[in-house]
Design an enzyme around this catalytic site. Structure first.
Site, short mmCIF file in Angstrom:
data_model
loop_
_atom_site.label_atom_id
_atom_site.label_comp_id
_atom_site.label_asym_id
_atom_site.label_seq_id
_atom_site.Cartn_x
_atom_site.Cartn_y
_atom_site.Cartn_z
N CYS A 1 3.95 -4.04 15.09
CA CYS A 1 3.86 -3.81 13.60
C CYS A 1 3.24 -4.91 12.93
CB CYS A 1 5.31 -3.60 13.03
SG CYS A 1 5.12 -3.49 11.29
N CYS B 1 3.51 8.12 1.29
CA CYS B 1 4.34 7.00 1.84
C CYS B 1 4.33 5.75 1.33
CB CYS B 1 3.57 6.94 3.28
SG CYS B 1 4.21 5.54 4.48
N CYS C 1 7.67 -7.95 6.00
CA CYS C 1 8.80 -7.76 6.37
C CYS C 1 9.23 -8.49 7.40
CB CYS C 1 8.77 -6.19 7.26
SG CYS C 1 10.29 -5.70 8.02
N CYS D 1 0.24 2.25 9.12
CA CYS D 1 1.42 1.27 8.61
C CYS D 1 0.74 -0.28 8.57
CB CYS D 1 2.33 1.08 9.62
SG CYS D 1 3.71 0.01 9.14
N GLU E 1 0.69 -1.14 0.02
CA GLU E 1 0.02 0.13 -0.07
C GLU E 1 0.86 1.37 -0.04
OE1 GLU E 1 -2.13 -0.43 3.58
OE2 GLU E 1 -0.27 -0.54 4.93
N CYS F 1 9.08 -6.64 14.38
CA CYS F 1 9.00 -5.69 15.33
C CYS F 1 7.61 -6.06 16.05
CB CYS F 1 8.86 -4.08 15.06
SG CYS F 1 10.44 -3.88 14.04
N1 SAH Z 1 10.70 -0.57 8.40
C1 SAH Z 1 10.95 1.03 8.58
C2 SAH Z 1 9.76 1.76 7.96
C3 SAH Z 1 8.57 1.22 7.71
S1 SAH Z 1 7.65 1.33 9.22
C4 SAH Z 1 10.95 1.35 10.15
O1 SAH Z 1 10.43 0.35 10.76
O2 SAH Z 1 11.32 2.11 10.31
C5 SAH Z 1 7.36 3.06 9.52
C6 SAH Z 1 7.08 3.44 11.11
O3 SAH Z 1 5.64 3.05 11.49
C7 SAH Z 1 8.11 2.83 11.97
O4 SAH Z 1 8.76 3.80 12.77
C8 SAH Z 1 7.70 1.80 12.67
O5 SAH Z 1 8.24 1.30 13.81
C9 SAH Z 1 6.24 2.29 12.67
N2 SAH Z 1 4.86 1.59 13.06
C10 SAH Z 1 5.03 0.21 12.76
N3 SAH Z 1 3.85 -0.35 13.18
C11 SAH Z 1 3.06 0.73 13.86
C12 SAH Z 1 1.88 0.63 14.52
N4 SAH Z 1 1.14 -0.36 14.86
N5 SAH Z 1 1.45 1.82 15.21
C13 SAH Z 1 2.38 2.99 15.03
N6 SAH Z 1 3.36 2.87 14.31
C14 SAH Z 1 4.01 1.70 13.90
FE1 SF4 Z 2 9.58 -4.19 9.46
FE2 SF4 Z 2 7.40 -3.15 10.87
FE3 SF4 Z 2 9.80 -3.42 12.08
FE4 SF4 Z 2 9.52 -1.40 10.26
S1 SF4 Z 2 8.23 -1.44 12.06
S2 SF4 Z 2 11.19 -3.02 10.57
S3 SF4 Z 2 8.02 -2.62 8.62
S4 SF4 Z 2 8.56 -4.97 11.29
#
Ligand code: SAH
Ligand code: SF4
Length: 376
Positions: free
Chosen positions: A133, A119, A126, A353, A91, A130
């Site tokens: 996420c 974005c 991924c 995200c 997306e 994390c």
């Molecule tokens: N992988 C990269 C970029 C994509 S995620 C990264 O992790 O930086 C973009 C941002 O959204 C990151 O800061 C990530 O930690 C945050 N993010 C992921 N899941 C989220 C959620 N459920 N609520 C808020 N922010 C989130």
């Molecule tokens: Fe991957 Fe989500 Fe962690 Fe970004 S925040 S590195 S998209 S798992």
């Protein structure tokens, strides 16, 4: 499969022209048609010789991923869901700020600043897992090609130009969609070169931001290959907590990450790094966490962006309350740091995200299981 020209940066396109016995300026001409005029039909590129148009059309295409869904929220946020094959969806989200066309007389509107941010996703899924996420929970499917990354910007630009009636609807790009951009380094760099190129999107380095969870060696490579504005997903003030939230921290702990940030700033277009910090109730949002964060980031010139957690089913986390967020921010500001709280936008269309793509993916998996004879 024929070559998709959306994925060729200028250097590669010029090399292709040379191979075909053409002058390098042909590449720049076609790039402007594609990326600036949003044209996908070679026949419409009237200043390119007919013979060359026919030759290139025989071996190459200009195609963005197919759109599965296109939704606009009442606040103007717009989200596209793209099909990238084998049940995978990615997306892109467009976030407008300031007024585009609200009927205000031109001279009055001219004084206002319009900013349109897209974005962009870099991977289907991924691998970094994390814990908060939803993209991470889906697991890793594959890297997007440079054409698929640029294709998101290409499609969004031409659709927005048509609907909004403005020439440059996208002024800023953030590599903050699905996936870890530095884990798909080569394709992301080619795509970013096109975003920066004056013959393509002409976005300035300061308005192109890459967000990473902290792949230290790749941050160093990026500084050499394509320094753009850098955002780092910190999310915790110490290693014990970050190990749990952002597992890549076990490989590249905070100290090494901060050192990489300092090295990056030497060549970056901006003299600070943005630290992203997702606010998780009862996990990382106490005043004590804020005080520790102040001490942790002290060596690095930075801005801190506090992100309200976007909940998704079975996440196991809750969004911090607004009082906790304010108290946290106040600690940072009183310590002399710049801290902002990200506005939540496009809630009604799940513009956060990984959310919508996650749902489609789950559905695809269920359908596939059913097709294999295993009821979901
Ligand atoms: N992988 C990269 C970029 C994509 S995620 C990264 O992790 O930086 C973009 C941002 O959204 C990151 O800061 C990530 O930690 C945050 N993010 C992921 N899941 C989220 C959620 N459920 N609520 C808020 N922010 C989130
Ligand atoms: Fe991957 Fe989500 Fe962690 Fe970004 S925040 S590195 S998209 S798992």
């Amino acid at each position: 499969m024929s070559l998709n020209l959306l994925g060729l940066d200028r250097k590669r396109f010029e090399a292709l022209c040379a191979e075909m016995g053409e002058k390098p300026f042909r590449a720049r001409q076609i790039m402007r048609w594609m990326h600036q005029a949003g044209v996908s039909d070679f026949g419409a590129m009237t200043d390119v010789s007919r013979l060359f148009r026919e030759r290139i059309a025989a071996s190459a295409t200009i195609a963005a991923p197919e759109v599965l869904r296109d939704t606009t929220a009442p606040d103007g946020t717009r989200k596209w869901l793209f099909d990238v094959g084998t049940g995978n969806a990615i997306e892109s989200v467009y976030i407008p700020e300031g007024d585009v066309d609200d009927g205000t007389p031109a001279e009055e509107a001219a004084g206002r600043r319009y900013r349109g941010t897209l974005c962009v996703s870099s991977q289907a899924g991924c691998a970094l897992e994390c814990s908060f996420c939803s993209t991470g929970r889906q697991g890793f499917n594959r890297n997007l090609t440079a054409a698929e990354i640029v294709g998101q910007l290409w499609h969004a630009s031409r659709s927005l130009a048509a609907t909004l009636g403005i020439e440059r609807p996208i002024t800023n790009v953030v590599m903050m969609g699905m996936g870890e951009p530095l884990a798909n380094f080569d394709n992301v760099v080619v795509a970013m070169q096109l975003m920066l190129d004056d013959h393509a999107y002409g976005i300035s380095r300061r308005r192109l931001t890459l967000s990473t969870s902290g792949l230290v060696p790749a941050i160093d490579r990026l500084r050499e290959a394509c320094p753009v504005a850098l955002a780092v997903s910190l999310h915790a003030p110490n290693d014990a907590l970050r190990d749990q939230l952002v597992p890549i921290n076990r490989k590249y702990p905070i100290r090494e990450l901060l050192d990489a940030c300092l090295r990056y700033i030497e060549k970056a277009p901006r003299d600070f790094v943005t630290f992203e910090y997702v606010m998780l109730a009862g996990v990382n949002d106490s005043v004590a966490n804020a005080r520790e964060l102040v001490r942790t980031v002290k060596p690095v010139p930075c801005k801190i962006n506090l992100i309200p957690f976007n909940p998704f089913p079975d996440s196991g986390y809750r969004r911090s309350g607004s009082e906790a967020v304010s108290a946290f921010r106040d600690v940072l500001i009183q310590a002399g740091l710049t801290a902002t709280v990200r506005k939540t936008r496009g809630d009604s269309i799940d513009a956060a995200c990984g959310q919508l793509a996650g749902r489609v993916q789950d559905k695809t998996r269920r359908v596939m299981r059913r097709m294999e004879g295993n009821p979901a």
